[in-house]
Structure formats: structure tokens, C-alpha cells
Design an enzyme around this catalytic site. Structure first.
Site, PDB file in Angstrom:
ATOM      1  CG  ASP A 189     -10.243  -8.513   2.462  1.00 59.18           C
ATOM      2  OD1 ASP A 189     -10.075  -8.249   4.464  1.00 59.18           O
ATOM      3  OD2 ASP A 189     -10.916  -8.575   2.880  1.00 59.18           O
TER       4      ASP A 189
ATOM      5  N   GLY B 291     -10.650  -6.202  -0.471  1.00 61.06           N
ATOM      6  CA  GLY B 291     -10.661  -7.296  -0.234  1.00 61.06           C
ATOM      7  C   GLY B 291      -9.444  -7.833  -0.825  1.00 61.06           C
TER       8      GLY B 291
ATOM      9  CG  ASP C 100     -16.463  -9.540   6.274  1.00 55.54           C
ATOM     10  OD1 ASP C 100     -15.762  -9.892   4.709  1.00 55.54           O
ATOM     11  OD2 ASP C 100     -17.868  -9.747   6.151  1.00 55.54           O
TER      12      ASP C 100
ATOM     13  CD  GLU D 147     -12.768  -3.642   3.528  1.00 49.70           C
ATOM     14  OE1 GLU D 147     -12.276  -5.354   2.996  1.00 49.70           O
ATOM     15  OE2 GLU D 147     -11.359  -3.410   3.436  1.00 49.70           O
TER      16      GLU D 147
ATOM     17  CB  ILE E 103     -15.499  -7.889  -3.075  1.00 51.51           C
ATOM     18  CG1 ILE E 103     -14.798  -8.574  -2.132  1.00 51.51           C
ATOM     19  CG2 ILE E 103     -16.783  -8.813  -3.301  1.00 51.51           C
ATOM     20  CD1 ILE E 103     -16.162  -8.677  -0.734  1.00 51.51           C
TER      21      ILE E 103
END
Length: 277
Positions: A130, A127, A158, A150, A71
Site C-alpha cells: 500500500d 500494508g 483496503d 491481505e 500492518i
């Protein structure tokens, strides 16, 4: 939104007449960091590909030297900027909605009926993990490296890694990777089952994935999309519930023209030809 109007992505058909399309994270000057635009555009692009009857398989990749660095720090900053501290409840409620919005963009991979195959080269961090854990099939090149990063940014991951990674590599391994945030190689990713194959180079990976995707695209689209749907649904069911679900699924789509065509092609020793979905 059509396939040409994105700030953070690019959609390219692999070749004329092919039913395989490339979805490319396209911010190479920012190491393909996931921008605010990405989280808006990514589910839109996947919906476009899902609804396009010319698309049978999607290949996800990153432009430039790396797949994705996670991210963009600007997105993280925006989640904490300009939040009045006078009402902790409202601040928390808004932050929860923001997180759910970001989660939804990644889950769009699973909502896409068409298989999404990802090819990772270079960095796959935070991310980006993810993203790949939500994909249906994963490959990488020898130079790829991964990190569930993270925890080093004082964040509990998350956007799906903590939910999806254990089912791919096992609970114990996922816990170790998430707690340490350590970097691991493509060969270790293969050993633990995160990727199915490691290619020597990015170019070899692209050619290899294209051949695999074209093979899947030649199969019955009803069978392919059904396989993805049933696998995803069964993941969170008991065996008995999963068997019941697939029986219900096949009662609706099994008696199709695709089945007739597959049987006839086998008897006539030719390649089957299926209608688009």
C-alpha cells in the site's frame, strides 16, 4: 512535531546542506511492522517534510534487514476488540472510520508536494505494498520480495493497493497478485513496472537513490512539485481534462524566477540555482 520525536519513524538529512531527507520506518526489531503510532506519526512526518523549505526530495526506507512486514497484528486486533455486537450499524460505522483513518495516513504520501522516492530491501508485504504504490518513484535491491498478502489474512486490501497498483502494473497483473497473495521477486517487480530499477545490494541502492534524489533536488522546485501534482491529478482525468488542468496550473506558476534562472543558466553554461520552496 519536529523531526526527532517519533516512536515509529526517523528523519535524517542525507548530508549537511543537502535538500534530500531520509524518512525511515524505524521498528527493526518488529520487522518494521506498521504500529498504531505509525499511522499517527507518518502523516505528521510527511507534513513536516512538506512544509520544511530545506526539503526538496524525500527518500523513504526501512531500518534493519527488511523494508516493512505490513500492518502490526496489534492494529488489526484493535479494530475488532471491545466492539459490542448489539448494534451492527454502529460497529460498522466505527470500523469504516477506522479504515478511513488508516487510508489517510498512506494517502499523505500523495499530499506531500515533494517527491517521495522509496527504496525497498527484504520484505515488502501487505500494508507495505500500500505504501510503495502511493510513492512517486520505486526502487529495490536484489533481495527484495513483495506480496499483496491481505487475501491470506481473510481481508480485502483496503489501504490503496487495489486502487493504485492497477495503474502501475496493469489491471490483469494487479488482479492476479491480489487474488493469489503470492510472493514475487525484485526482478519480477522490475519486469512488471512496479520498480524502476533493481540494485545488487542495499548499499548500492542507497547510493543510487541518493544520487537520483540529489539530481531531482537540483531542479526547479516549482517544476518538480508541479510535475507531481499534475501527474497525480491527471491520473483520474481524461487527456482533455488533464491538458486543461496543466494549462491552468502553468498559468499560475510558469512565469517565475525559476524559469528566468533556468534560461540564464543554460545560456551561460552553468548550473542553475533556485530559491527554496
Amino acid at each position: 512535531m519536529d523531526k526527532g520525536n517519533y516512536k515509529s519513524l526517523k528523519i535524517v538529512r542525507t548530508s549537511s546542506g543537502s535538500n534530500v531527507f531520509n524518512l525511515i520506518i524505524n521498528r527493526p526489531s518488529h520487522v518494521n511492522a506498521l504500529s498504531a503510532d505509525f499511522f499517527i506519526e507518518f502523516p505528521q512526518a510527511l507534513s513536516f517534510l512538506d512544509q520544511n523549505p530545506d526539503v526538496a526530495v524525500v527518500i523513504l526506507s526501512g531500518a534493519g534487514r527488511h523494508f516493512c512486514s505490513g500492518i502490526d497484528i496489534q492494529v488489526l486486533n484493535s479494530n475488532f476488540a471491545d466492539r459490542p455486537l448489539s448494534d451492527r450499524g454502529r460497529v460498522g460505522e466505527k470500523l469504516r472510520r477506522d479504515i478511513k483513518f488508516l487510508q489517510d495516513a498512506i494517502t499523505a504520501i500523495e499530499r506531500c508536494r515533494k517527491p517521495v522516492i522509496v527504496g525497498v530491501h527484504g520484505a515488502c508485504v501487505g500494508g507495505a505494498v500500500d505504501i510503495i504504490t502511493a510513492c512517486d518513484v520505486r526502487y529495490c535491491s536484489k533481495d527484495a520480495y513483495f506480496s499483496v498478502k491481505e487475501v491470506d489474512l481473510a481481508i480485502t486490501a483496503d489501504l490503496g493497493t487495489l486502487q493504485r497498483l492497477p495503474g502501475i502494473v496493469g489491471y490483469g497483473k494487479a488482479m492476479e497478485l491480489a487474488l493469489t497473495g503470492r510472493q514475487f521477486s525484485g526482478s519480477e517487480a522490475k519486469e512488471m513496472g512496479l520498480v524502476s530499477k533493481v540494485f545488487d545490494t542495499k548499499e548500492a541502492m542507497e547510493e543510487g537513490i541518493k544520487a537520483i534524489a540529489e539530481g531531482i533536488a537540483a531542479k526547479s522546485p516549482l517544476a518538480v512539485t508541479g510535475t507531481k501534482a499534475v501527474m497525480l491529478k491527471s491520473r483520474d482525468m481524461s487527456v482533455e481534462q488533464g491538458l486543461d488542468y496543466v494549462a491552468t496550473w502553468n498559468s499560475g506558476v510558469l512565469l517565475s524566477d525559476d524559469l528566468k534562472e533556468a534560461v540564464m543558466a543554460h545560456l551561460q553554461k552553468r548550473k542553475p540555482s533556485f530559491a527554496k520552496l
